[in-house]
Design an enzyme around this catalytic site. Structure first.
Site, PDB file in Angstrom:
ATOM      1  N   ASP A 327       0.814  -1.217   0.000  1.00  0.00           N
ATOM      2  CA  ASP A 327       0.000   0.000   0.000  1.00  0.00           C
ATOM      3  C   ASP A 327       0.850   1.272   0.000  1.00  0.00           C
ATOM      4  OD1 ASP A 327      -2.352  -1.437  -0.003  1.00  0.00           O
ATOM      5  OD2 ASP A 327      -2.506  -1.479   2.177  1.00  0.00           O
ATOM      6  N   LYS A 354      -5.791  -2.409  -7.046  1.00  0.00           N
ATOM      7  CA  LYS A 354      -6.135  -1.835  -5.742  1.00  0.00           C
ATOM      8  C   LYS A 354      -7.352  -0.907  -5.916  1.00  0.00           C
ATOM      9  CE  LYS A 354      -3.037  -3.919  -3.389  1.00  0.00           C
ATOM     10  NZ  LYS A 354      -3.434  -4.866  -2.360  1.00  0.00           N
TER      11      LYS A 354
HETATM   12  C1  S3P Z   1      -5.271  -5.827   3.306  1.00  0.00           C
HETATM   13  C2  S3P Z   1      -4.575  -6.523   2.340  1.00  0.00           C
HETATM   14  C3  S3P Z   1      -3.969  -5.888   1.171  1.00  0.00           C
HETATM   15  C4  S3P Z   1      -3.900  -4.363   1.314  1.00  0.00           C
HETATM   16  C5  S3P Z   1      -5.168  -3.785   1.873  1.00  0.00           C
HETATM   17  C6  S3P Z   1      -5.443  -4.359   3.246  1.00  0.00           C
HETATM   18  C7  S3P Z   1      -5.836  -6.567   4.450  1.00  0.00           C
HETATM   19  O1  S3P Z   1      -4.743  -6.187   0.045  1.00  0.00           O
HETATM   20  O2  S3P Z   1      -3.617  -3.776   0.055  1.00  0.00           O
HETATM   21  O3  S3P Z   1      -5.078  -2.380   1.987  1.00  0.00           O
HETATM   22  O4  S3P Z   1      -6.210  -5.933   5.463  1.00  0.00           O
HETATM   23  O5  S3P Z   1      -5.889  -7.800   4.380  1.00  0.00           O
HETATM   24  P1  S3P Z   1      -4.529  -7.540  -0.827  1.00  0.00           P
HETATM   25  O6  S3P Z   1      -4.958  -8.678  -0.015  1.00  0.00           O
HETATM   26  O7  S3P Z   1      -5.390  -7.346  -2.044  1.00  0.00           O
HETATM   27  O8  S3P Z   1      -3.071  -7.554  -1.155  1.00  0.00           O
END
Ligand code: S3P
Length: 450
Positions: A327, A354
């Site tokens: 992120d 994202k």
């Molecule tokens: C998150 C996982 C990440 C991240 C998101 C929060 C989480 O996403 O980008 O802001 O809390 O599990 P991805 O699982 O798509 O990588």
């Protein structure tokens, strides 16, 4: 604009120094999980320091719709009276997760092994994001899904009445997918096994163990193998949510590029699966120090001090670090613009799915403000212009993405001319106090046309 507001054009003017203490809000990932696991426990879970951003508030509403009692006591103190694993009621209405991929994907996991039907929707950003990565493994438990073309929201999931446990190798590095499968596994009999080839944030594993689930993690040649025994009784917890390292990234990066700055961010979560940005900044020559390293509520925590760092150098960010800073690439690309030399960021295909296509959104805005960016499907690079070399002066599209909006606001703090975004309203999804917090440190942010 966000699901909840009208567009707020914003401008960030060159400023400095930034000085003081930045009390950034609670961790978004841990906040969602606190509400969800609290709703699946039997009895009252107490939460201190919950992030009261739109994303998390949408998850709180969803948990209420499933039958949990969620109470805001004020000052970041919340409680959740859970209904127990398998105790979710069918909501009377559509579940609107706003901008939140984490919210919707985790909640889909929690209901997929209960005999209820739920329709999910979100804002324009969320409704354009891929959900098959979650609904594919949920189908293995016996859940059925009807969504729009390409597996997009709005979507209805019919939970499995007689779920079976699954063994699932996660095909993309995603904590949301891993967590959705684990949460679904809670209400399946037997053992659910999730294998991830690359380690992603492990808050779900830590918190499930904290709530009393029987969960083990093994490092093997195949990757991290997580085994969860289904149908436990989860015990309510008292949770202290650490401050979000992903939100701390904004005042920290702003301090690095504005002359004379010295900013302290107390109590930030420094779980190794989240801290990649800070190691990367140190590799670039940033003046960052970690003070009072300690453990709180099962998570490593520290106070982080960031000082003006005029001599940062571009580096090749190790792709192996990508999951631990996924992120933070948008704001890293801003810092890279103020370093000298090229910063190469590879192995980051996930950035394209994202809240927006973050490589595309940042490349467009950086280029408009005078920075050279090169990109491929799963990599991008930024040519640094040195600490005083970024022209700025242009407006950027924040494409319904809080981190894109905040990254360009940071850019304006160090560039020669002000930088604007067409809409800062998505910032409220994760960092509702961003403007006041940055203003108190010395930033000059203005809302335009208001
Ligand atoms: C998150 C996982 C990440 C991240 C998101 C929060 C989480 O996403 O980008 O802001 O809390 O599990 P991805 O699982 O798509 O990588």
């Amino acid at each position: 604009m966000s699901a909840h507001g009208t567009p707020i054009p914003m401008t960030s003017h060159r400023c400095g120094p930034l000085k003081g203490v930045a009390e950034v809000p609670g961790d978004k990932s841990i906040s969602h999980r606190s509400l969800i696991l609290g709703a699946m426990a039997v009895g009252e879970t107490k939460i201190t320091g919950l992030l009261e951003g739109e994303d998390v508030l949408d998850t709180a509403k969803a948990m209420q719709a499933f039958g949990a009692e969620v109470t805001n006591h004020g000052g970041g103190e919340w409680s959740v009276f859970g209904v127990g694993v398998g105790g979710f009621a069918e909501p009377d209405n559509v579940i609107d997760c706003g901008n939140s991929g984490t919210g919707v994907r985790l909640i889909m996991g929690t209901m997929a092994t209960s005999p209820i039907s739920v329709t999910f929707t979100g804002d324009a950003s969320l409704n354009s994001r891929p959900m098959a990565r979650v609904t594919d493994p949920l189908a293995l438990f016996g859940a059925q899904t009807v969504g729009r073309k390409g597996g997009r929201l709005p979507m209805t999931i019919v939970g499995a009445a007689d779920p079976v446990p699954v063994r699932y190798v996660v095909p993309v590095p995603s904590a949301q997918v891993k967590s959705a499968v684990l949460l679904a596994g809670l209400n399946a009999p037997g053992e659910t096994v999730v294998v991830e080839k690359e380690a992603t944030r492990d808050h779900s594993e830590r918190m499930l163990a904290g709530f009393g689930a029987d969960i083990t993690v093994e490092e093997t040649d195949e990757g991290r193998v997580i085994t969860l025994k289904g149908q436990p009784e989860l015990k309510p917890q008292s949770i202290i949510v650490p401050r979000d390292p992903s939100s701390a990234a904004f005042p920290v990066c702003a301090a690095l590029i504005t002359e004379g700055s010295d900013v302290l961010v107390p109590n930030i979560g420094l779980n190794p699966t989240r801290a990649g940005l800070y190691f990367t900044l140190q590799d670039m020559g940033a003046d960052l120090t970690f003070e009072n390293m300690r453990e709180e509520g099962g998570e490593p925590v520290a106070d982080l001090r960031a000082k003006y760092s005029p001599n940062m150098k571009g580096i090749e960010v190790p792709p192996s670090r990508a999951a631990s800073m996924i992120d933070e690439y948008p704001v890293l690309s801003v810092v890279a613009s103020f370093a000298t030399g090229k910063t190469m960021m590879a192995g980051v295909k996930e950035l394209r799915v994202k809240e927006s296509d973050r490589i595309d959104a940042m490349a467009k805005g950086l280029r408009a403000n005078g920075v050279t960016v090169d990109e491929g499907e799963d990599w991008w690079s930024v040519e640094g212009l040195g600490i005083d070399g970024v022209p700025g002066g242009e407006s950027c599209d924040s494409v319904l993405d809080h981190r894109i909006a905040m990254s360009f606001m940071v850019m304006g703090m160090g560039s020669q001319k002000a930088v604007s975004v067409n809409d800062g309203s998505p910032i409220a999804t994760s960092f509702p106090i961003f403007e006041s917090l940055m203003g108190n440190l010395g930033a000059r942010l203005t809302r335009d046309n208001h």
